[in-house]
Each structure stands twice: as structure tokens, then as C-alpha cells.
Design an enzyme around this catalytic site. Structure first.
Site, PDB file in Angstrom:
ATOM      1  N   SER A 193       0.835  -1.187   0.000  1.00 40.17           N
ATOM      2  CA  SER A 193       0.000   0.000   0.000  1.00 40.17           C
ATOM      3  C   SER A 193       0.880   1.251   0.000  1.00 40.17           C
ATOM      4  O   SER A 193       1.726   1.407  -0.881  1.00 40.17           O
ATOM      5  CB  SER A 193      -0.945  -0.030   1.200  1.00 40.17           C
ATOM      6  OG  SER A 193      -1.974   0.930   1.068  1.00 40.17           O
ATOM      7  N   ARG A 242     -11.615   6.740   9.766  1.00 35.97           N
ATOM      8  CA  ARG A 242     -11.113   5.362   9.792  1.00 35.97           C
ATOM      9  C   ARG A 242     -12.171   4.384   9.285  1.00 35.97           C
ATOM     10  O   ARG A 242     -11.854   3.454   8.543  1.00 35.97           O
ATOM     11  CB  ARG A 242     -10.700   5.002  11.215  1.00 35.97           C
ATOM     12  CG  ARG A 242     -10.293   3.553  11.416  1.00 35.97           C
ATOM     13  CD  ARG A 242      -9.078   3.187  10.589  1.00 35.97           C
ATOM     14  NE  ARG A 242      -8.560   1.883  10.967  1.00 35.97           N
ATOM     15  CZ  ARG A 242      -7.557   1.270  10.361  1.00 35.97           C
ATOM     16  NH1 ARG A 242      -6.958   1.847   9.337  1.00 35.97           N
ATOM     17  NH2 ARG A 242      -7.135   0.100  10.775  1.00 35.97           N
ATOM     18  N   HIS A 270      -7.799  -5.501  -0.410  1.00 35.67           N
ATOM     19  CA  HIS A 270      -6.519  -4.816  -0.233  1.00 35.67           C
ATOM     20  C   HIS A 270      -5.773  -5.298   1.005  1.00 35.67           C
ATOM     21  O   HIS A 270      -4.546  -5.380   1.011  1.00 35.67           O
ATOM     22  CB  HIS A 270      -6.769  -3.305  -0.142  1.00 35.67           C
ATOM     23  CG  HIS A 270      -5.534  -2.484  -0.022  1.00 35.67           C
ATOM     24  ND1 HIS A 270      -4.557  -2.442  -1.004  1.00 35.67           N
ATOM     25  CD2 HIS A 270      -5.079  -1.668   0.982  1.00 35.67           C
ATOM     26  CE1 HIS A 270      -3.580  -1.636  -0.630  1.00 35.67           C
ATOM     27  NE2 HIS A 270      -3.855  -1.164   0.574  1.00 35.67           N
ATOM     28  N   ASP A 271      -6.502  -5.621   2.053  1.00 32.03           N
ATOM     29  CA  ASP A 271      -5.887  -6.046   3.313  1.00 32.03           C
ATOM     30  C   ASP A 271      -5.187  -7.395   3.223  1.00 32.03           C
ATOM     31  O   ASP A 271      -4.590  -7.837   4.213  1.00 32.03           O
ATOM     32  CB  ASP A 271      -6.934  -6.104   4.426  1.00 32.03           C
ATOM     33  CG  ASP A 271      -6.860  -4.878   5.333  1.00 32.03           C
ATOM     34  OD1 ASP A 271      -6.014  -4.002   5.095  1.00 32.03           O
ATOM     35  OD2 ASP A 271      -7.663  -4.803   6.285  1.00 32.03           O
ATOM     36  N   ASP A 313      -8.471  -6.649  -4.902  1.00 34.75           N
ATOM     37  CA  ASP A 313      -8.085  -5.338  -4.386  1.00 34.75           C
ATOM     38  C   ASP A 313      -8.619  -4.266  -5.329  1.00 34.75           C
ATOM     39  O   ASP A 313      -8.119  -4.091  -6.432  1.00 34.75           O
ATOM     40  CB  ASP A 313      -6.563  -5.265  -4.283  1.00 34.75           C
ATOM     41  CG  ASP A 313      -6.059  -3.972  -3.656  1.00 34.75           C
ATOM     42  OD1 ASP A 313      -6.871  -3.058  -3.418  1.00 34.75           O
ATOM     43  OD2 ASP A 313      -4.844  -3.888  -3.394  1.00 34.75           O
TER      44      ASP A 313
END
Length: 353
Positions: free
Chosen positions: A126, A196, A325-326, A292
Site C-alpha cells: 500500500s 477510519r 486490499h488487506d 483489491d
């Protein structure tokens, strides 16, 4: 201008005699230097603990791992909450704007301080991957190999838009106080929590959200027809937001997201990404994830095409997963195999036993 900066960093393993086994880990937006150490505020294991340690992919019996908090951060490296020596008060918004290039230049100073002539590898996902690309472009002679994961050579309009939503949430919180909240005893907790929550949605794929939560209710049998967290996914996001504000500084969030927005490696080289890597001898392993949508595979392929145009030594793997993405922060088997294989072959060519 800042005349002095402090850098907080952790190391794992031992530097070998010829200093050829050092690996720099670059953390992501909300990460820190505790890559394989217990995070002192949350008490949780480091963000890459499954990767780092004896016998693991980043084998501490073989490699010397360095991970520093980025410039502009809030875990010991100079950032908005630190004291400006000219005023005796926290920098706040008086901190100069930070770029990805600035973060890497600060890491290069740390490399000099540690007397490491070049990194065996620079790795990160990232925003960490952006730093990896910046390293390989700005300091190719200091970067034997590079592993950019789930990243891009520039921030997309979509990602800038998500960041702006988060920044506006922070700045709309009355407790933000124009960024001068440090001495008031109040922090923009609500705004940072919402920022967040919005960001965390982008780290997951739709299929992962459905698999984990679906439309399941949270600790109840029926809908309340109100604004409590009826659904598990709502409760999860609120939990992520509330816990984040205890370990992160709101102004740091503004600065770091802006640094990502400004990142555009090709723009520094006449609009040509290939020129950013011209003449490089760095060996690359580019990794992306099929689900992602924050940093889609197409953006990794843009990097690979530029590296091919620069006649670089590059391998590329798109990993099939629904984790979004994680995935780079999770124990994804194909990622471990890919990175492990790349490091093994590269270590042999480097002569690392």
C-alpha cells in the site's frame, strides 16, 4: 523547513559481517515500526508478525530487518504532535507538508546512521509499496531488490476522493480546533473515527464483507428501526473507528493521506514512469491481489510495463483471493510462497547464506 528530525525504528535479527543482509520494511498508512513487536498502545502483535521471525519468510536467523515510523507519523518519528523547537509548542499544521519522497529521504538518513551501504531488499504494501517504488527510483544503488505489494506509482482520483472524505470528517469535528487541539485536552475523536471507518471499507472486498458479515444482526434478533448498530458490519466498523483514535494522531492522518495523494512517480520524470527506473539494476517482485479495488492489479501492471520498458529484472504475480486490499496484512499462503521464493533466489545471487 525542519532543521532536526527524530526517527523511531525497530530491528529484528542480526546484521552480518559484510552488511549484506539488511531488509527495510516500509509500513502502510496507519502502520508503525512495530512490524513484529507488540504494539505498545493496543497490545496486539506487530502487523507482519506472521512474516518475521526464526524460520519465517523474513527469517531473523538470516536477515537483519529494519522498520521505522515514517516522517509525519505519530509513533516517535517527527510529526505534527511533536514540539517545534522554534515555538516550544506542537507543530500542528505548522509542520511542512510531507511527501513520500521526504519519507524515503528520512529512511536514507537512517540507513546512513546504521552504516548499511545498501538494502538487500526494500519491501512494503500500500503506502509502504509507494515508498518501495520511490526507493528504487531515487536510490537504485542502495536498493539491491524491491518488493512493492498492492500499490501504485500514483494515487488514483478514486483514492484521493476517499481520503478527502476522511480529512473533511476530521476537520468538521469541533474538537479539531483548526489543528491546535494538543493543549486543550480534547481530540477530534469522532471525526477521526469516521475517517477510519470510511477508509476501512476500502480495505475489504465486497465478497469478504459478505462472507464475514452478510446482513447478520449484532446481538439481537430483530431490527430496532433506529440508529444503533443493528448489523454486524456496522458494529465492526464502529469498533475499528473507536480503537483507531487511541493510537493515531488526527493531524498525522491528514498529513499522511495528503502525501499519498501527491505521489506520482512519473510526474517527477517528465511524465514517463519508465524513466523513473532508467538504468536500474534493482531486482523487482511486484505483487497484487485480484480482489483489491483500492490498488487494483491494473496499477501494478502499469509499474511492471514501465520496468520492462526500462529493461529491469522484474517478476510479477497477481494472487487470487477475496480478501481485498488487506490481503497483504493477512497470512495469505500464495503471498508467502511468492515473496519467500523471490527472497531465496535473490539471497543466493547476493551470496547470503
Amino acid at each position: 523547513m525542519m532543521s532536526d528530525i527524530s526517527m523511531a525504528y525497530n530491528t529484528y535479527g542480526t546484521l552480518n559481517e559484510d552488511k549484506s543482509n539488511a531488509i527495510l520494511l516500509c509500513h502502510a498508512l496507519t502502520g508503525d515500526q512495530y512490524a513484529a513487536s507488540r504494539q505498545p498502545i493496543t497490545g496486539k502483535d506487530g502487523w507482519w508478525s506472521f512474516m518475521i521471525g526464526p524460520g519465517k519468510i523474513l527469517d531473523t536467523d538470516r536477515y537483519f530487518i529494519v522498520c521505522s515510523n515514517i516522517l509525519g507519523g505519530c509513533m516517535g518519528t517527527t510529526g505534527p504532535l511533536d514540539i517545534d523547537p522554534d515555538t516550544g509548542k506542537p507543530y500542528g499544521l505548522n509542520l511542512p507538508m510531507i511527501t513520500i519522497g521526504d519519507m524515503v529521504r528520512a529512511q536514507a538518513l537512517l540507513q546512513d546512521y546504521l552504516e548499511i551501504p545498501d538494502w538487500f531488499a526494500v519491501m512494503g504494501g500500500s503506502m509502504g509499496g509507494m515508498q518501495v517504488l520511490q526507493w528504487a527510483s531515487a536510490y537504485p544503488e542502495r536498493c539491491f531488490s524491491a518488493v512493492p505489494i498492492a500499490t501504485a506509482a500514483k494515487h488514483s482520483a478514486q483514492n484521493i476522493a476517499f481520503h478527502e472524505v476522511g480529512r473533511q470528517a476530521v476537520m468538521a469535528d469541533p474538537d479539531w480546533q483548526g489543528g491546535n487541539y494538543y493543549e486543550s485536552g480534547r481530540k477530534p475523536r469522532a471525526g477521526l473515527s469516521v475517517a477510519r471507518m470510511a477508509a476501512h471499507v476500502t480495505y475489504l472486498s465486497e465478497s469478504a464483507l459478505h462472507r464475514k458479515f452478510g446482513r447478520n444482526l449484532q446481538d439481537r434478533e430483530d431490527l430496532t428501526y433506529g440508529f444503533d448498530a443493528d448489523f454486524q458490519v456496522e458494529s465492526y466498523l464502529r469498533y475499528q473507528g473507536i480503537n483507531f483514535v487511541d493510537r493515531f494522531d488526527a493531524n498525522s492522518y491528514l498529513y499522511i493521506t495528503r502525501a499519498m495523494d501527491y505521489f506520482d512517480l512519473a510526474s517527477d520524470h517528465g511524465g514517463s514512469l519508465a524513466k523513473a527506473f532508467a538504468g536500474t539494476n534493482t531486482r523487482f517482485c511486484v505483487v497484487s491481489f485480484s480482489s483489491d479495488w483500492l490498488f487494483p492489479t491494473s496499477e501494478s501492471k502499469d509499474v511492471v510495463r514501465a520496468l520492462n520498458a526500462a529493461a529491469a529484472n522484474v517478476s510479477f504475480v497477481e494472487i487470487e483471493t477475496d480478501k481485498g486490499h488487506d490481503a497483504f496484512l493477512l497470512e495469505t499462503p500464495e503471498m508467502l510462497t511468492t515473496i519467500g521464493g523471490f527472497l531465496e533466489s535473490t539471497a543466493k545471487s547476493r551470496g547470503i547464506a
